[in-house]
Motif scaffolding. Structure first.
Motif, mmCIF file in Angstrom:
data_model
loop_
_atom_site.group_PDB
_atom_site.id
_atom_site.type_symbol
_atom_site.label_atom_id
_atom_site.label_comp_id
_atom_site.label_asym_id
_atom_site.label_seq_id
_atom_site.Cartn_x
_atom_site.Cartn_y
_atom_site.Cartn_z
ATOM 1 N N LEU A 79 12.024 49.851 -16.829
ATOM 2 C CA LEU A 79 11.407 49.303 -15.631
ATOM 3 C C LEU A 79 12.393 48.457 -14.828
ATOM 4 N N LEU A 80 13.353 47.846 -15.500
ATOM 5 C CA LEU A 80 14.400 47.123 -14.782
ATOM 6 C C LEU A 80 15.212 48.071 -13.909
ATOM 7 N N VAL A 81 15.560 49.219 -14.469
ATOM 8 C CA VAL A 81 16.311 50.220 -13.697
ATOM 9 C C VAL A 81 15.478 50.717 -12.520
ATOM 10 N N ILE A 82 14.193 50.954 -12.772
ATOM 11 C CA ILE A 82 13.299 51.417 -11.708
ATOM 12 C C ILE A 82 13.205 50.374 -10.586
ATOM 13 N N GLY A 83 13.161 49.091 -10.973
ATOM 14 C CA GLY A 83 12.961 48.038 -9.990
ATOM 15 C C GLY A 83 14.165 47.733 -9.123
ATOM 16 N N ILE A 84 15.367 48.069 -9.577
ATOM 17 C CA ILE A 84 16.578 47.696 -8.831
ATOM 18 C C ILE A 84 16.635 48.327 -7.438
ATOM 19 N N PRO A 85 16.555 49.661 -7.295
ATOM 20 C CA PRO A 85 16.627 50.236 -5.941
ATOM 21 C C PRO A 85 15.455 49.833 -5.063
ATOM 22 N N ILE A 86 14.281 49.614 -5.673
ATOM 23 C CA ILE A 86 13.122 49.175 -4.891
ATOM 24 C C ILE A 86 13.386 47.778 -4.323
ATOM 25 N N GLY A 87 13.911 46.894 -5.168
ATOM 26 C CA GLY A 87 14.249 45.559 -4.708
ATOM 27 C C GLY A 87 15.360 45.555 -3.676
ATOM 28 N N LEU A 88 16.321 46.469 -3.818
ATOM 29 C CA LEU A 88 17.408 46.557 -2.841
ATOM 30 C C LEU A 88 16.882 46.959 -1.461
ATOM 31 N N ALA A 89 15.856 47.804 -1.443
ATOM 32 C CA ALA A 89 15.253 48.181 -0.156
ATOM 33 C C ALA A 89 14.677 46.955 0.532
ATOM 34 N N ARG A 90 14.049 46.079 -0.222
ATOM 35 C CA ARG A 90 13.505 44.833 0.333
ATOM 36 C C ARG A 90 14.622 43.877 0.738
ATOM 37 N N LEU A 91 15.666 43.815 -0.080
ATOM 38 C CA LEU A 91 16.769 42.900 0.163
ATOM 39 C C LEU A 91 17.542 43.261 1.430
ATOM 40 N N TYR A 92 17.871 44.522 1.584
ATOM 41 C CA TYR A 92 18.739 44.943 2.686
ATOM 42 C C TYR A 92 18.010 45.042 4.016
ATOM 43 N N THR A 93 16.710 45.274 3.996
ATOM 44 C CA THR A 93 15.981 45.363 5.263
ATOM 45 C C THR A 93 15.304 44.046 5.623
ATOM 46 N N GLY A 94 15.003 43.217 4.614
ATOM 47 C CA GLY A 94 14.271 41.993 4.852
ATOM 48 C C GLY A 94 12.792 42.213 5.088
ATOM 49 N N ARG A 95 12.308 43.439 4.813
ATOM 50 C CA ARG A 95 10.912 43.767 5.102
ATOM 51 C C ARG A 95 10.269 44.466 3.904
ATOM 52 N N LEU A 96 8.960 44.317 3.820
ATOM 53 C CA LEU A 96 8.217 44.855 2.688
ATOM 54 C C LEU A 96 8.009 46.362 2.787
ATOM 55 N N GLY A 97 7.896 46.886 4.012
ATOM 56 C CA GLY A 97 7.599 48.301 4.180
ATOM 57 C C GLY A 97 8.612 49.215 3.519
ATOM 58 N N ALA A 98 9.896 48.843 3.573
ATOM 59 C CA ALA A 98 10.935 49.684 2.980
ATOM 60 C C ALA A 98 10.793 49.769 1.470
ATOM 61 N N SER A 99 10.461 48.636 0.825
ATOM 62 C CA SER A 99 10.312 48.675 -0.627
ATOM 63 C C SER A 99 9.054 49.438 -1.034
ATOM 64 N N VAL A 100 8.020 49.401 -0.190
ATOM 65 C CA VAL A 100 6.813 50.186 -0.471
ATOM 66 C C VAL A 100 7.159 51.671 -0.493
ATOM 67 N N VAL A 101 7.878 52.129 0.521
ATOM 68 C CA VAL A 101 8.250 53.548 0.596
ATOM 69 C C VAL A 101 9.149 53.924 -0.577
ATOM 70 N N ALA A 102 10.129 53.072 -0.891
ATOM 71 C CA ALA A 102 11.023 53.360 -2.013
ATOM 72 C C ALA A 102 10.248 53.480 -3.318
ATOM 73 N N HIS A 103 9.284 52.614 -3.520
ATOM 74 C CA HIS A 103 8.456 52.643 -4.728
ATOM 75 C C HIS A 103 7.615 53.912 -4.773
ATOM 76 N N GLN A 104 7.068 54.309 -3.639
ATOM 77 C CA GLN A 104 6.246 55.518 -3.585
ATOM 78 C C GLN A 104 7.070 56.762 -3.869
ATOM 79 N N VAL A 105 8.279 56.817 -3.329
ATOM 80 C CA VAL A 105 9.164 57.954 -3.601
ATOM 81 C C VAL A 105 9.474 58.017 -5.097
#
Length: 246
Positions: A201-227
């Motif tokens: 789950l740590l590995v799964i969470g890293i790219p999802i968190g990076l989407a939030r980190l690099y965009t500064g917005r929640l929508g990107a991490s939602v999409v990354a998680h859904q993918v």
């Protein structure tokens, strides 16, 4: 992968909401207590009962729904609402960044899952949801509902709680962006309450968190998680229809 450099991401405005880390603890308590209560009901249900499918659906979805509702209530009652407090947005940039990080995560997760399965063994390489639906064939409508939840709705709810409420609570403490990213990723993995799967789950969470980190917005991490959740959701769908063996 063309992603807006971190240096170009606008620094979030100082948060003036009245909620903090205690709000996340409250929301997590809602999740855990409701899951325990519903889990006890599931444990009492007979596997051959005609109501077992409904019990599985309720037990899988209701705790997350309740925790998400608690999160939204906190932002409404103690803040400025989810759009401002949770940095909620859903636009083309969010979709584009989410897809890129989600596909990256899907590749990393596939590799990590294969390695993890070899380490723990096939018999232990099943999520709590996978164990719940093993040998439980469902009607098509119920299987579709579970598929859509695992693929789309569940990730949305989890992101609202972790990369929304928890992220905002840590930012309010003036933690650095990378520290917020690291701690939310660890808490996301640990709070699934599946000790054997925490490293995965740590590995799964890293790219999802990076989407939030690099965009500064929640929508990107939602999409990354859904993918990232599409393949597990498809596997659960095929298992519940009896097309694929667990």
């Amino acid at each position: 992968m063309a992603v807006t450099p971190l240096s170009e991401v606008a620094t979030p405005a100082t948060r003036d909401h009245k909620w903090g880390f205690g709000a996340f603890l409250f929301v997590f308590a809602v999740f855990v207590l409701s899951a325990v209560l519903i889990g006890a009901v599931i444990g009492m249900a007979r596997t051959d009962s005609k109501d077992s499918v409904a019990v599985i659906l309720i037990g899988t979805m209701l705790p997350t729904f309740l925790a998400t509702l608690a999160t939204l209530a906190v932002t409404k009652l103690r803040g400025n609402g989810p759009k401002i407090d949770l940095r909620w947005s859903y636009n083309r940039e969010d979709l584009r960044a989410g897809l890129k990080f989600g596909l990256l995560g899907l590749i990393c997760t596939t590799i990590a899952a294969a390695v993890w399965t070899r380490i723990v063994g096939e018999e232990n390489a099943t999520s709590s949801l996978g164990k719940l639906v093993d040998d439980q064939q469902m009607p098509l409508a119920a299987a579709i509902v579970l598929f859509l939840y695992v693929w789309l709705v569940g990730p949305l709810c989890e992101e609202i709680m972790y990369r929304g409420l928890l992220w905002g609570a840590l930012e309010r403490l003036n933690w650095g962006r990378w520290a917020v990213f690291g701690l939310t990723t660890v808490i996301f993995a640990v709070s699934h309450l599946e000790p054997l799967r925490t490293s995965l789950l740590l590995v799964i969470g890293i790219p999802i968190g990076l989407a939030r980190l690099y965009t500064g917005r929640l929508g990107a991490s939602v999409v990354a998680h859904q993918v990232n959740n599409f393949m597990p959701a498809l596997a659960v769908f095929l298992i519940t229809l009896g097309v694929m063996q667990p």
